[in-house]
Design a protein around this motif. Structure first.
Motif, PDB file in Angstrom:
ATOM      1  N   PHE A  61      63.699 -49.059   2.759  1.00  0.00           N
ATOM      2  CA  PHE A  61      64.615 -50.187   2.932  1.00  0.00           C
ATOM      3  C   PHE A  61      64.929 -50.381   4.426  1.00  0.00           C
ATOM      4  O   PHE A  61      64.976 -51.511   4.928  1.00  0.00           O
ATOM      5  N   ALA A  62      65.136 -49.243   5.130  1.00  0.00           N
ATOM      6  CA  ALA A  62      65.494 -49.318   6.558  1.00  0.00           C
ATOM      7  C   ALA A  62      64.373 -49.978   7.360  1.00  0.00           C
ATOM      8  O   ALA A  62      64.622 -50.859   8.186  1.00  0.00           O
TER       9      ALA A  62
ATOM     10  N   THR B 186      78.617 -43.340   0.723  1.00  0.00           N
ATOM     11  CA  THR B 186      77.419 -42.700   1.295  1.00  0.00           C
ATOM     12  C   THR B 186      76.452 -43.757   1.791  1.00  0.00           C
ATOM     13  O   THR B 186      75.973 -43.697   2.930  1.00  0.00           O
TER      14      THR B 186
ATOM     15  N   ARG C  78      66.201 -33.619   0.278  1.00  0.00           N
ATOM     16  CA  ARG C  78      67.377 -34.415   0.652  1.00  0.00           C
ATOM     17  C   ARG C  78      67.061 -35.295   1.857  1.00  0.00           C
ATOM     18  O   ARG C  78      67.903 -35.506   2.730  1.00  0.00           O
ATOM     19  N   ASN C  79      65.852 -35.818   1.896  1.00  0.00           N
ATOM     20  CA  ASN C  79      65.537 -36.709   3.021  1.00  0.00           C
ATOM     21  C   ASN C  79      66.166 -38.082   2.755  1.00  0.00           C
ATOM     22  O   ASN C  79      66.837 -38.284   1.738  1.00  0.00           O
ATOM     23  N   CYS C  80      65.912 -39.019   3.673  1.00  0.00           N
ATOM     24  CA  CYS C  80      66.593 -40.313   3.572  1.00  0.00           C
ATOM     25  C   CYS C  80      66.051 -41.121   2.391  1.00  0.00           C
ATOM     26  O   CYS C  80      64.868 -41.456   2.336  1.00  0.00           O
ATOM     27  N   ILE C  81      66.974 -41.466   1.513  1.00  0.00           N
ATOM     28  CA  ILE C  81      66.575 -42.221   0.321  1.00  0.00           C
ATOM     29  C   ILE C  81      66.336 -43.695   0.677  1.00  0.00           C
ATOM     30  O   ILE C  81      65.703 -44.429  -0.065  1.00  0.00           O
ATOM     31  N   GLY C  82      66.877 -44.084   1.872  1.00  0.00           N
ATOM     32  CA  GLY C  82      66.818 -45.511   2.230  1.00  0.00           C
ATOM     33  C   GLY C  82      65.725 -45.836   3.231  1.00  0.00           C
ATOM     34  O   GLY C  82      65.722 -46.918   3.806  1.00  0.00           O
TER      35      GLY C  82
ATOM     36  N   PRO D 124      62.402 -38.463  11.621  1.00  0.00           N
ATOM     37  CA  PRO D 124      63.651 -39.222  11.838  1.00  0.00           C
ATOM     38  C   PRO D 124      64.401 -39.455  10.531  1.00  0.00           C
ATOM     39  O   PRO D 124      65.603 -39.699  10.535  1.00  0.00           O
ATOM     40  N   PHE D 125      63.677 -39.392   9.411  1.00  0.00           N
ATOM     41  CA  PHE D 125      64.329 -39.575   8.110  1.00  0.00           C
ATOM     42  C   PHE D 125      64.516 -38.229   7.406  1.00  0.00           C
ATOM     43  O   PHE D 125      64.679 -38.170   6.198  1.00  0.00           O
ATOM     44  N   SER D 126      64.453 -37.146   8.164  1.00  0.00           N
ATOM     45  CA  SER D 126      64.523 -35.787   7.631  1.00  0.00           C
ATOM     46  C   SER D 126      63.304 -35.528   6.741  1.00  0.00           C
ATOM     47  O   SER D 126      62.357 -36.332   6.726  1.00  0.00           O
TER      48      SER D 126
ATOM     49  N   GLU E   8      64.300 -53.619   6.565  1.00  0.00           N
ATOM     50  CA  GLU E   8      65.422 -54.318   7.204  1.00  0.00           C
ATOM     51  C   GLU E   8      65.126 -54.525   8.698  1.00  0.00           C
ATOM     52  O   GLU E   8      65.293 -55.628   9.231  1.00  0.00           O
ATOM     53  N   GLU E   9      64.655 -53.467   9.349  1.00  0.00           N
ATOM     54  CA  GLU E   9      64.359 -53.580  10.790  1.00  0.00           C
ATOM     55  C   GLU E   9      63.243 -54.594  11.030  1.00  0.00           C
ATOM     56  O   GLU E   9      63.302 -55.388  11.970  1.00  0.00           O
TER      57      GLU E   9
ATOM     58  N   THR F 137      72.655 -46.447  11.448  1.00  0.00           N
ATOM     59  CA  THR F 137      71.307 -45.913  11.626  1.00  0.00           C
ATOM     60  C   THR F 137      70.316 -47.039  11.940  1.00  0.00           C
ATOM     61  O   THR F 137      69.569 -46.965  12.904  1.00  0.00           O
TER      62      THR F 137
ATOM     63  N   ILE G  66      70.172 -32.719  12.254  1.00  0.00           N
ATOM     64  CA  ILE G  66      70.233 -32.536  10.805  1.00  0.00           C
ATOM     65  C   ILE G  66      70.708 -31.104  10.576  1.00  0.00           C
ATOM     66  O   ILE G  66      70.121 -30.166  11.123  1.00  0.00           O
TER      67      ILE G  66
ATOM     68  N   SER H  68      67.563 -42.203  15.208  1.00  0.00           N
ATOM     69  CA  SER H  68      68.967 -42.607  15.032  1.00  0.00           C
ATOM     70  C   SER H  68      69.862 -41.426  14.652  1.00  0.00           C
ATOM     71  O   SER H  68      71.023 -41.373  15.028  1.00  0.00           O
TER      72      SER H  68
HETATM   73  C1  HEM Z   1      66.553 -46.219  10.699  1.00  0.00           C
HETATM   74  C2  HEM Z   1      67.392 -46.050   9.698  1.00  0.00           C
HETATM   75  C3  HEM Z   1      67.726 -44.731   9.055  1.00  0.00           C
HETATM   76  C4  HEM Z   1      67.534 -43.454   9.508  1.00  0.00           C
HETATM   77  C5  HEM Z   1      66.918 -43.006  10.819  1.00  0.00           C
HETATM   78  C6  HEM Z   1      68.041 -42.566   8.478  1.00  0.00           C
HETATM   79  C7  HEM Z   1      68.017 -41.184   8.563  1.00  0.00           C
HETATM   80  C8  HEM Z   1      68.506 -40.335   7.597  1.00  0.00           C
HETATM   81  C9  HEM Z   1      68.483 -38.908   7.675  1.00  0.00           C
HETATM   82  C10 HEM Z   1      67.949 -38.098   8.860  1.00  0.00           C
HETATM   83  C11 HEM Z   1      69.042 -38.428   6.531  1.00  0.00           C
HETATM   84  C12 HEM Z   1      69.225 -36.950   6.162  1.00  0.00           C
HETATM   85  C13 HEM Z   1      70.535 -36.473   6.698  1.00  0.00           C
HETATM   86  C14 HEM Z   1      70.678 -35.007   6.424  1.00  0.00           C
HETATM   87  O1  HEM Z   1      69.814 -34.420   5.798  1.00  0.00           O
HETATM   88  O2  HEM Z   1      71.669 -34.441   6.839  1.00  0.00           O
HETATM   89  C15 HEM Z   1      69.418 -39.555   5.722  1.00  0.00           C
HETATM   90  C16 HEM Z   1      70.012 -39.470   4.484  1.00  0.00           C
HETATM   91  C17 HEM Z   1      70.371 -40.555   3.721  1.00  0.00           C
HETATM   92  N1  HEM Z   1      70.142 -41.872   4.010  1.00  0.00           N
HETATM   93 FE1  HEM Z   1      69.238 -42.583   5.666  1.00  0.00          FE
HETATM   94  N2  HEM Z   1      68.537 -43.311   7.451  1.00  0.00           N
HETATM   95  C18 HEM Z   1      68.359 -44.641   7.753  1.00  0.00           C
HETATM   96  C19 HEM Z   1      68.708 -45.727   6.974  1.00  0.00           C
HETATM   97  C20 HEM Z   1      69.249 -45.646   5.712  1.00  0.00           C
HETATM   98  C21 HEM Z   1      69.558 -46.785   4.877  1.00  0.00           C
HETATM   99  C22 HEM Z   1      69.309 -48.255   5.255  1.00  0.00           C
HETATM  100  C23 HEM Z   1      70.114 -46.300   3.730  1.00  0.00           C
HETATM  101  C24 HEM Z   1      70.618 -47.021   2.521  1.00  0.00           C
HETATM  102  C25 HEM Z   1      70.347 -48.232   2.193  1.00  0.00           C
HETATM  103  C26 HEM Z   1      70.149 -44.848   3.848  1.00  0.00           C
HETATM  104  C27 HEM Z   1      70.643 -44.003   2.884  1.00  0.00           C
HETATM  105  C28 HEM Z   1      70.651 -42.641   2.986  1.00  0.00           C
HETATM  106  C29 HEM Z   1      71.250 -41.775   1.980  1.00  0.00           C
HETATM  107  C30 HEM Z   1      71.934 -42.205   0.696  1.00  0.00           C
HETATM  108  C31 HEM Z   1      71.064 -40.467   2.436  1.00  0.00           C
HETATM  109  C32 HEM Z   1      71.510 -39.183   1.752  1.00  0.00           C
HETATM  110  C33 HEM Z   1      70.382 -38.667   0.878  1.00  0.00           C
HETATM  111  C34 HEM Z   1      70.750 -37.347   0.225  1.00  0.00           C
HETATM  112  O3  HEM Z   1      71.656 -36.669   0.675  1.00  0.00           O
HETATM  113  O4  HEM Z   1      70.076 -36.982  -0.743  1.00  0.00           O
HETATM  114  N3  HEM Z   1      69.613 -44.500   5.057  1.00  0.00           N
HETATM  115  N4  HEM Z   1      69.075 -40.713   6.374  1.00  0.00           N
END
Ligand code: HEM
Length: 319
Positions: free
Chosen positions: A263-264, A110, A256-260, A250-252, A267-268, A118, A184, A180
């Motif tokens: 960090f993202a 994951t 269940r939004n983006c946990i990262g 963008p991170f939802s 990193e950027e 992303t 969703i 990115s």
């Molecule tokens: C610009 C960078 C990023 C964007 C735009 C982004 C965006 C997203 C979005 C929109 C979701 C939700 C997807 C959904 O609900 O279907 C998500 C989930 C997630 N992202 Fe990111 N993400 C980014 C970077 C990262 C990074 C760097 C990590 C880890 C180091 C990460 C780890 C995760 C994880 C583990 C989930 C699932 C969370 C869950 O289901 O509870 N993401 N991300």
């Protein structure tokens, strides 16, 4: 994860290729409903190719976990305060016995899938937008020169990164223009009633698959006065405070939004602050002929066409 894949040096090509194909095939599966029929899925060859690549990535990650486990048991308990994510999972497994090896593999998968394309899409599009907008790029150079000095080689510290506030606005604005993750999807667990502009109520029944588009939310003129123009000032504190938070997702959003996400952004900021200290970019295409492709991750149709120039010392902003 604490391991070096060295993908950009051509190592582990098979793994990199497999991840790429899994994304492409998954996108096709989402787009073409006839592929949902198992016989067609396999007769086209896509089903077999998908299974083969999933097995390859699973085997690769299993091997990495095994090697890491062996290394940790050879090294003994590490007293490092900051452990790599994989080491943390292995420590939890050892101490609490709640995670199986396969649970760990799923977590690693994951994070690997969600965490690499992303951010690279975000980095690429930020460079492109700054190529289209030389005035914003000048402002960014000024900020970086003030923090690091001209074309400095030093690695950014957390403190430096915090000071890069204009860069953060550029990154966020780029994610607004081109998020990115373009789509969703959720399955509704209960009926949802929404207002239609005509004044009617629309009921979306439980069980329906609903797609939310971060790009549509982010181009809403009710939230952004000039929604189709790149403007990092959209992320000034006052502008954010006066805006519906769901106009930027963008991170939802929600549980269940983006946990990262933190960090993202970190990193950027690290990559882009290092790059823009030394270089300036000029776009070789116009905004009008830029076509982003909404695959699993948004990417430009024809690559990112820019000219990269080393910055001249005359560009240096003297303090
Ligand atoms: C610009 C960078 C990023 C964007 C735009 C982004 C965006 C997203 C979005 C929109 C979701 C939700 C997807 C959904 O609900 O279907 C998500 C989930 C997630 N992202 Fe990111 N993400 C980014 C970077 C990262 C990074 C760097 C990590 C880890 C180091 C990460 C780890 C995760 C994880 C583990 C989930 C699932 C969370 C869950 O289901 O509870 N993401 N991300």
């Amino acid at each position: 994860m604490g391991i070096q894949v060295n993908a950009q040096l051509g190592h582990n090509n098979e793994y990199v290729h497999a991840v790429k194909r899994i994304s492409e095939i998954t996108w096709n599966h989402m787009k073409f409903p006839w592929l949902w029929l198992k016989p067609i899925w396999y007769l086209t060859g896509l089903g077999f190719e998908f299974d083969k690549n999933v097995k390859l990535t699973n085997d690769f990650v299993r091997k990495v976990i095994q090697e890491r486990k062996e290394l940790l048991s050879e090294e003994g308990e590490s007293d490092r305060k900051r452990k790599a994510f994989l080491d943390l999972l292995l420590t939890i497994q050892k101490e609490k016995k709640t995670l199986s090896d396969e649970d760990i593999r799923e977590e690693v998968d994951t994070f690997m899938f969600e965490g690499h394309d992303t951010t690279s899409s975000g980095i690429g599009f930020t460079i492109l937008w700054l190529g289209f907008n030389p005035d914003c790029q000048k402002k960014l150079h000024k900020e970086l020169d003030e923090i690091f000095g001209f074309a400095s080689d030093q690695s950014p510290t957390m403190d430096d990164i915090k000071k890069c506030t204009y860069l953060e606005k550029c990154i966020k604005e780029s994610l607004r223009m081109f998020p990115s993750v373009p789509l969703i999807a959720r399955r509704l667990s209960e009926d949802v009633t929404i207002d239609h502009p005509s004044g009617q109520k629309i009921v979306l029944p439980a069980g329906l698959s609903a797609c939310v588009s971060p790009i549509a939310a982010a181009r809403d003129p009710r939230a952004y006065p000039d929604p189709n123009t790149f403007n990092p000032d959209n992320f000034d504190i006052d502008a954010i405070a006066g805006r519906d938070p769901y106009a930027y997702i963008p991170f939802s959003a929600g549980p269940r939004n983006c946990i990262g996400q933190k960090f993202a952004i970190l990193e950027e900021k690290t990559v882009l602050s290092t790059f823009f200290r030394k270089y300036e970019v000029e776009s070789l295409q116009t905004e009008e002929n830029l076509r982003p492709i909404p695959e699993l991750i948004l990417r430009p149709y024809n690559g990112i066409r820019i000219k990269i120039k080393r910055r001249e010392s005359t560009d240096y902003v003297v303090l």
